[in-house]
Design a protein around this motif. Structure first.
Motif, PDB file in Angstrom:
ATOM      1  N   LEU A   1       0.822  -1.212   0.000  1.00 53.33           N
ATOM      2  CA  LEU A   1       0.000   0.000   0.000  1.00 53.33           C
ATOM      3  C   LEU A   1       0.857   1.262   0.000  1.00 53.33           C
ATOM      4  N   ARG A   2       1.938   1.234   0.745  1.00 54.17           N
ATOM      5  CA  ARG A   2       2.789   2.431   0.855  1.00 54.17           C
ATOM      6  C   ARG A   2       3.507   2.738  -0.453  1.00 54.17           C
ATOM      7  N   ARG A   3       3.996   1.714  -1.123  1.00 48.19           N
ATOM      8  CA  ARG A   3       4.822   1.968  -2.303  1.00 48.19           C
ATOM      9  C   ARG A   3       4.010   2.342  -3.542  1.00 48.19           C
ATOM     10  N   VAL A   4       2.677   2.161  -3.504  1.00 49.83           N
ATOM     11  CA  VAL A   4       1.874   2.569  -4.662  1.00 49.83           C
ATOM     12  C   VAL A   4       1.652   4.070  -4.690  1.00 49.83           C
ATOM     13  N   GLY A   5       1.990   4.757  -3.602  1.00 46.51           N
ATOM     14  CA  GLY A   5       1.838   6.206  -3.555  1.00 46.51           C
ATOM     15  C   GLY A   5       0.432   6.629  -3.182  1.00 46.51           C
ATOM     16  N   ALA A   6       0.283   7.934  -2.972  1.00 46.06           N
ATOM     17  CA  ALA A   6      -1.003   8.493  -2.560  1.00 46.06           C
ATOM     18  C   ALA A   6      -2.069   8.141  -3.586  1.00 46.06           C
ATOM     19  N   PRO A   7      -3.223   7.754  -3.151  1.00 52.82           N
ATOM     20  CA  PRO A   7      -3.757   7.774  -1.791  1.00 52.82           C
ATOM     21  C   PRO A   7      -3.510   6.485  -0.987  1.00 52.82           C
ATOM     22  N   PHE A   8      -2.522   5.690  -1.366  1.00 53.40           N
ATOM     23  CA  PHE A   8      -2.101   4.506  -0.610  1.00 53.40           C
ATOM     24  C   PHE A   8      -3.241   3.502  -0.446  1.00 53.40           C
ATOM     25  N   GLU A   9      -3.841   3.121  -1.559  1.00 58.25           N
ATOM     26  CA  GLU A   9      -4.954   2.183  -1.493  1.00 58.25           C
ATOM     27  C   GLU A   9      -4.962   1.255  -2.699  1.00 58.25           C
ATOM     28  N   ARG A  10      -5.553   0.083  -2.472  1.00 57.10           N
ATOM     29  CA  ARG A  10      -5.694  -0.944  -3.499  1.00 57.10           C
ATOM     30  C   ARG A  10      -6.906  -1.799  -3.155  1.00 57.10           C
ATOM     31  N   THR A  11      -7.394  -2.512  -4.150  1.00 55.88           N
ATOM     32  CA  THR A  11      -8.457  -3.474  -3.883  1.00 55.88           C
ATOM     33  C   THR A  11      -7.840  -4.712  -3.226  1.00 55.88           C
ATOM     34  N   PRO A  12      -8.640  -5.465  -2.506  1.00 58.18           N
ATOM     35  CA  PRO A  12      -8.108  -6.703  -1.922  1.00 58.18           C
ATOM     36  C   PRO A  12      -7.530  -7.655  -2.975  1.00 58.18           C
ATOM     37  N   SER A  13      -8.167  -7.727  -4.148  1.00 57.73           N
ATOM     38  CA  SER A  13      -7.638  -8.623  -5.187  1.00 57.73           C
ATOM     39  C   SER A  13      -6.307  -8.117  -5.730  1.00 57.73           C
ATOM     40  N   ASP A  14      -6.146  -6.806  -5.863  1.00 60.35           N
ATOM     41  CA  ASP A  14      -4.852  -6.254  -6.274  1.00 60.35           C
ATOM     42  C   ASP A  14      -3.780  -6.594  -5.245  1.00 60.35           C
TER      43      ASP A  14
ATOM     44  N   ARG B   1     -13.271   0.250   2.732  1.00 59.43           N
ATOM     45  CA  ARG B   1     -14.475   0.983   2.347  1.00 59.43           C
ATOM     46  C   ARG B   1     -14.981   0.467   1.013  1.00 59.43           C
ATOM     47  N   SER B   2     -16.199   0.832   0.681  1.00 56.01           N
ATOM     48  CA  SER B   2     -16.767   0.468  -0.617  1.00 56.01           C
ATOM     49  C   SER B   2     -16.072   1.247  -1.714  1.00 56.01           C
ATOM     50  N   SER B   3     -15.949   0.626  -2.857  1.00 57.17           N
ATOM     51  CA  SER B   3     -15.340   1.272  -4.016  1.00 57.17           C
ATOM     52  C   SER B   3     -16.304   2.299  -4.605  1.00 57.17           C
ATOM     53  N   ALA B   4     -15.758   3.427  -5.005  1.00 59.48           N
ATOM     54  CA  ALA B   4     -16.566   4.461  -5.645  1.00 59.48           C
ATOM     55  C   ALA B   4     -16.976   4.058  -7.055  1.00 59.48           C
ATOM     56  N   THR B   5     -16.220   3.159  -7.678  1.00 60.14           N
ATOM     57  CA  THR B   5     -16.492   2.765  -9.062  1.00 60.14           C
ATOM     58  C   THR B   5     -17.221   1.441  -9.175  1.00 60.14           C
ATOM     59  N   ASP B   6     -17.225   0.625  -8.111  1.00 61.55           N
ATOM     60  CA  ASP B   6     -17.866  -0.684  -8.140  1.00 61.55           C
ATOM     61  C   ASP B   6     -18.540  -0.893  -6.783  1.00 61.55           C
ATOM     62  N   GLY B   7     -19.845  -0.782  -6.755  1.00 63.56           N
ATOM     63  CA  GLY B   7     -20.591  -0.867  -5.506  1.00 63.56           C
ATOM     64  C   GLY B   7     -20.339  -2.140  -4.710  1.00 63.56           C
ATOM     65  N   ARG B   8     -20.003  -3.211  -5.401  1.00 63.96           N
ATOM     66  CA  ARG B   8     -19.730  -4.473  -4.699  1.00 63.96           C
ATOM     67  C   ARG B   8     -18.274  -4.572  -4.259  1.00 63.96           C
ATOM     68  N   GLY B   9     -17.417  -3.762  -4.863  1.00 58.81           N
ATOM     69  CA  GLY B   9     -15.988  -3.828  -4.577  1.00 58.81           C
ATOM     70  C   GLY B   9     -15.608  -3.106  -3.296  1.00 58.81           C
ATOM     71  N   ARG B  10     -14.434  -3.476  -2.787  1.00 57.42           N
ATOM     72  CA  ARG B  10     -13.890  -2.850  -1.586  1.00 57.42           C
ATOM     73  C   ARG B  10     -12.537  -2.246  -1.914  1.00 57.42           C
ATOM     74  N   VAL B  11     -12.148  -1.261  -1.121  1.00 53.43           N
ATOM     75  CA  VAL B  11     -10.849  -0.619  -1.262  1.00 53.43           C
ATOM     76  C   VAL B  11     -10.198  -0.626   0.111  1.00 53.43           C
ATOM     77  N   ILE B  12      -8.921  -1.006   0.137  1.00 57.34           N
ATOM     78  CA  ILE B  12      -8.137  -1.023   1.367  1.00 57.34           C
ATOM     79  C   ILE B  12      -7.161   0.135   1.299  1.00 57.34           C
ATOM     80  N   ALA B  13      -7.096   0.935   2.377  1.00 55.59           N
ATOM     81  CA  ALA B  13      -6.217   2.110   2.379  1.00 55.59           C
ATOM     82  C   ALA B  13      -5.423   2.160   3.682  1.00 55.59           C
ATOM     83  N   LEU B  14      -4.210   2.679   3.585  1.00 54.08           N
ATOM     84  CA  LEU B  14      -3.395   2.925   4.782  1.00 54.08           C
ATOM     85  C   LEU B  14      -4.017   4.047   5.594  1.00 54.08           C
TER      86      LEU B  14
END
Length: 174
Positions: free
Chosen positions: A68-81, A109-122
């Protein structure tokens, strides 16, 4: 930089000698590389995990926070990523995320682009922790590589890069 002299016969050399004596029909020369790499990988993992532990992290938790840290701001990825990047199953990733979320190091949190998707953030605490841990981790890696000359380390990196590429190429896996 501290370097170690050429070593006397080690455990792998003794094992190879025993196999040559018992099975002279076998070419056991690959054990010289594979056996030493295996033993070294185990030893290095122990040295790396010890640093993560000082920060209260498992190896897998460190991997998630570092990704999460090395991807840069906003430091987030989907669980599958995250699972793909760290090469673990989605179930294993869920457990890691759950533990990190309970400690306040990541949010889900829920993904803004995919209502079923989740986003993990630092979280800010997660970013502070991984920055401190990463500083100690890199210092530890420098210490570990300090056992060999810088030219040897560069050559080893070149050889291992080429060898790993052969394993990771589509023709090697298919």
């Amino acid at each position: 930089m501290t370097t170690i002299p050429d070593a006397a016969p080690d455990r792998v050399a003794r094992i190879m000698a025993e196999w040559r004596r018992e099975r002279p029909d076998l070419d056991v020369s690959p054990q010289g590389v594979i056996g030493r790499l295996h033993r070294l990988a185990n030893a290095l993992t122990g040295e790396l995990v010890a640093v993560y532990g000082r920060f209260g992290l498992s190896e897998g938790e460190f991997d998630v926070l570092a990704t999460l840290r090395r991807v840069g701001a906003p430091f987030e990825r989907t669980p599958s990523d995250l699972a793909e990047s760290t090469m673990v199953t989605s179930g294993a990733m869920t457990k890691r995320i759950d533990r990190l979320e309970q400690r306040g190091l990541v949010t889900r949190r829920s993904s803004a682009t995919d209502g079923r998707g989740r986003v993990i953030a630092l979280t800010p605490a997660g970013r502070t922790l991984i920055d401190e841990c990463m500083t100690a981790h890199i210092a530890n890696e420098h210490r570990l590589l300090g056992a060999i000359a810088s030219g040897d380390a560069a050559e080893l990196e070149r050889v291992l890069t080429r060898w790993l590429s052969a394993f990771e190429s589509p023709s090697a896996t298919g």
